[in-house]
Design a protein around this motif. Structure first.
Motif, PDB file in Angstrom:
ATOM      1  N   ASN A  80       0.865  -1.184   0.000  1.00 42.41           N
ATOM      2  CA  ASN A  80       0.000   0.000   0.000  1.00 42.41           C
ATOM      3  C   ASN A  80       0.901   1.234   0.000  1.00 42.41           C
ATOM      4  OD1 ASN A  80      -2.255  -1.710   0.204  1.00 42.41           O
ATOM      5  ND2 ASN A  80      -2.147  -1.684   2.445  1.00 42.41           N
ATOM      6  N   PHE A  81       1.480   1.519  -1.132  1.00 41.94           N
ATOM      7  CA  PHE A  81       2.572   2.484  -1.174  1.00 41.94           C
ATOM      8  C   PHE A  81       2.120   3.925  -0.932  1.00 41.94           C
ATOM      9  CE2 PHE A  81       4.135  -1.092  -3.845  1.00 41.94           C
ATOM     10  CZ  PHE A  81       5.129  -1.501  -2.970  1.00 41.94           C
ATOM     11  N   ARG A  82       0.899   4.260  -1.318  1.00 38.72           N
ATOM     12  CA  ARG A  82       0.416   5.620  -1.057  1.00 38.72           C
ATOM     13  C   ARG A  82       0.302   5.855   0.450  1.00 38.72           C
ATOM     14  NH1 ARG A  82      -4.778   7.852  -4.185  1.00 38.72           N
ATOM     15  NH2 ARG A  82      -3.244   7.631  -5.873  1.00 38.72           N
TER      16      ARG A  82
ATOM     17  N   LEU B  35      14.803   8.230   6.769  1.00 36.96           N
ATOM     18  CA  LEU B  35      15.052   8.256   5.327  1.00 36.96           C
ATOM     19  C   LEU B  35      15.395   6.868   4.795  1.00 36.96           C
ATOM     20  CD1 LEU B  35      17.102  11.576   4.993  1.00 36.96           C
ATOM     21  CD2 LEU B  35      14.811  11.141   4.094  1.00 36.96           C
ATOM     22  N   THR B  36      16.102   6.080   5.602  1.00 40.60           N
ATOM     23  CA  THR B  36      16.398   4.701   5.201  1.00 40.60           C
ATOM     24  C   THR B  36      15.109   3.908   5.041  1.00 40.60           C
ATOM     25  OG1 THR B  36      18.559   4.740   6.321  1.00 40.60           O
ATOM     26  CG2 THR B  36      17.597   2.576   5.877  1.00 40.60           C
ATOM     27  N   SER B  37      14.172   4.087   5.969  1.00 43.07           N
ATOM     28  CA  SER B  37      12.880   3.407   5.869  1.00 43.07           C
ATOM     29  C   SER B  37      12.128   3.842   4.610  1.00 43.07           C
ATOM     30  CB  SER B  37      12.026   3.713   7.113  1.00 43.07           C
ATOM     31  OG  SER B  37      12.666   3.270   8.285  1.00 43.07           O
TER      32      SER B  37
ATOM     33  N   TYR C 208      10.557   2.834  -1.301  1.00 42.17           N
ATOM     34  CA  TYR C 208      10.643   3.151  -2.724  1.00 42.17           C
ATOM     35  C   TYR C 208      11.293   2.014  -3.509  1.00 42.17           C
ATOM     36  CZ  TYR C 208       9.015   7.939  -2.195  1.00 42.17           C
ATOM     37  OH  TYR C 208       8.238   9.050  -1.955  1.00 42.17           O
ATOM     38  N   ARG C 209      12.222   1.313  -2.892  1.00 42.66           N
ATOM     39  CA  ARG C 209      12.806   0.147  -3.565  1.00 42.66           C
ATOM     40  C   ARG C 209      11.754  -0.920  -3.818  1.00 42.66           C
ATOM     41  NH1 ARG C 209      14.376  -5.427  -1.785  1.00 42.66           N
ATOM     42  NH2 ARG C 209      15.329  -4.614   0.097  1.00 42.66           N
ATOM     43  N   ARG C 210      10.948  -1.203  -2.782  1.00 45.13           N
ATOM     44  CA  ARG C 210       9.885  -2.190  -2.941  1.00 45.13           C
ATOM     45  C   ARG C 210       8.887  -1.748  -4.019  1.00 45.13           C
ATOM     46  NH1 ARG C 210       7.746  -6.262   0.429  1.00 45.13           N
ATOM     47  NH2 ARG C 210       9.253  -5.720   2.049  1.00 45.13           N
TER      48      ARG C 210
END
Length: 423
Positions: A267-269, A297-299, A304-306
């Motif tokens: 659920n990227f949004r 920021l790492t999280s 964004y990678r996923r």
């Protein structure tokens, strides 16, 4: 005189609200809050002022002013006396003062306040354990948790049920950090899902459920934690928490945890919304260049990678840009292939972020080479970074290869921004 650190997360600050109110039965009986009437008014107001000062400029001078105000609380009649009200006040001031090592030492003094509310002494052990965990002193954190359990069991006050749940959850967190989920689970009480669903104990329980991939349960607890925190802020009661276990850190990590969870559910949004709120919270509290901002920021970069992989989108470019920011904030060591593992803070976070930077470079080279006109020397740079990240990785529950998705295992770590550790 104690060091005045330039990192606000290293300050053991208590979250205080301005409006007086009667004791909230629910909050009081979860061991999380203390009514202002049970402390000296001036100490509450001065602690409030010190917190505002620390945030105002996020400079050595503003921290120094806050420190002097709190020091004044401890050197006057405001915190003198063995009656509960004055001991509560002294405990509040001690929870609010200091930086890393100094804070841990100052928090020892809270245990001498035998007439104070027991929840204050529990909060002191909780703060000590949290600071030890952030400093990667896991054995010392475990000892603090053991002492917390012993304290509550020996006193057995009217809030025994709530306080023992909180103390045991602290021990569970130390086990979770060590990577042993099976050892951690017995320390968490199911009441943390509903009746006692506020505070750091519930937050740690949500993280346990997330590592178990019980996402529905974890999501409900995270939401309860945020709702409970908002209620406590409005109630006028004093939140009993210090160090990286204070109210602000609690809310920041609940947002961050929700963002990671939504990302794991694709659920990227929603994930982006929660992580953006967590980032804004971290920047407001600590400043834009603080290590905890780098952890958030790492999280975001992991999300964004996923997203890039699942949606075959250009989010990979965003991810790499975020990791460049992380590298500056967390001060990545030089990526030399022959160098021995350097000594750095937040080892696993740095290892994960540098490993993901390597992975994003290789994916960029493969999938987006024509768009970005990537040169071959980036592959060499990425390989050096891979060796660096492997040398830094210390997590016992999962390998770096597992986390980076290079094996068949399905492991998604939980990043705890309170203590800057992977669970």
């Amino acid at each position: 005189m104690f060091r005045i650190a330039s990192r606000i997360s290293s300050r053991a600050l208590v979250t205080l609200s301005a409006k007086p109110s009667p004791i909230s039965f629910r909050s009081y009986n979860t061991g999380l809050a203390l009514d202002k009437s049970l402390a000296v008014d001036d100490v509450v107001r001065m602690s409030q002022y010190a917190l505002r000062q620390a945030r105002s400029e996020k400079s050595v001078g503003s921290y120094g002013m806050g420190y002097l105000v709190l020091k004044h609380c401890l050197s006057t009649e405001l915190t003198e006396g063995n009656d509960p009200k004055h001991e509560n006040s002294k405990g509040i001031a001690l929870l609010a003062i200091g930086d890393y090592v100094d804070a841990i030492e100052q928090l020892n003094g809270v245990q001498e306040l035998a007439n104070s509310y027991l929840g204050i002494r529990v909060a002191a052990y909780e703060a000590q354990a949290g600071l030890h965990l952030e400093l990667e002193q896991d054995d010392m954190a475990s000892v603090a948790a053991d002492k917390c359990i012993e304290l509550v069991e020996n006193e057995k006050t009217e809030d025994y049920e709530a306080l023992i749940v909180r103390a045991r959850a602290l021990k569970g967190l130390t086990e979770l950090v060590k990577g042993d989920i099976n050892s951690a689970e017995p320390y968490f009480d199911e009441s943390l899902c509903n009746k006692l669903c506020e505070g750091t104990a519930a937050l740690s329980y949500a993280e346990l459920q997330q590592t178990r991939q019980n996402y529905t349960v974890a999501k409900e607890i995270y939401q309860h934690v945020l709702e409970g925190a908002s209620e406590l802020e409005k109630s006028g009661n004093i939140y009993l928490g210090g160090g990286n276990m204070n109210m602000e850190a609690l809310m920041m990590q609940a947002m961050c945890g929700l963002g990671q969870l939504e990302s794991q559910l694709s659920n990227f949004r929603n994930a982006e919304e929660h992580l953006t709120k967590a980032l804004a919270k971290a920047e407001l509290i600590y400043g834009e260049r603080h290590p905890k901002v780098g952890v958030i920021l790492t999280s975001m970069a992991l999300m964004y990678r996923r997203k890039a992989i699942e949606e075959k989108s250009s989010s990979l470019v965003v991810q790499e840009g975020l990791y460049k920011k992380v590298a500056k904030i967390l001060k990545f060591p030089a990526a030399e292939s022959e160098a021995a593992a350097p000594s750095v803070e937040r080892n696993d976070i740095v290892a994960l972020a540098s490993g993901e930077m390597h992975r994003s470079k290789l994916l960029t080279i493969g999938g987006l080479a024509e768009v970005l006109n990537v040169q071959e020397n980036r592959r060499s740079e990425g390989e050096k970074m891979k060796k660096l990240s492997e040398s830094l990785w210390k997590n016992s529950r999962m390998s770096l290869e597992d986390v980076l998705g290079n094996t068949e295992t399905n492991i998604s770590p939980v990043v705890d921004a309170r203590i800057s550790r992977l669970l």
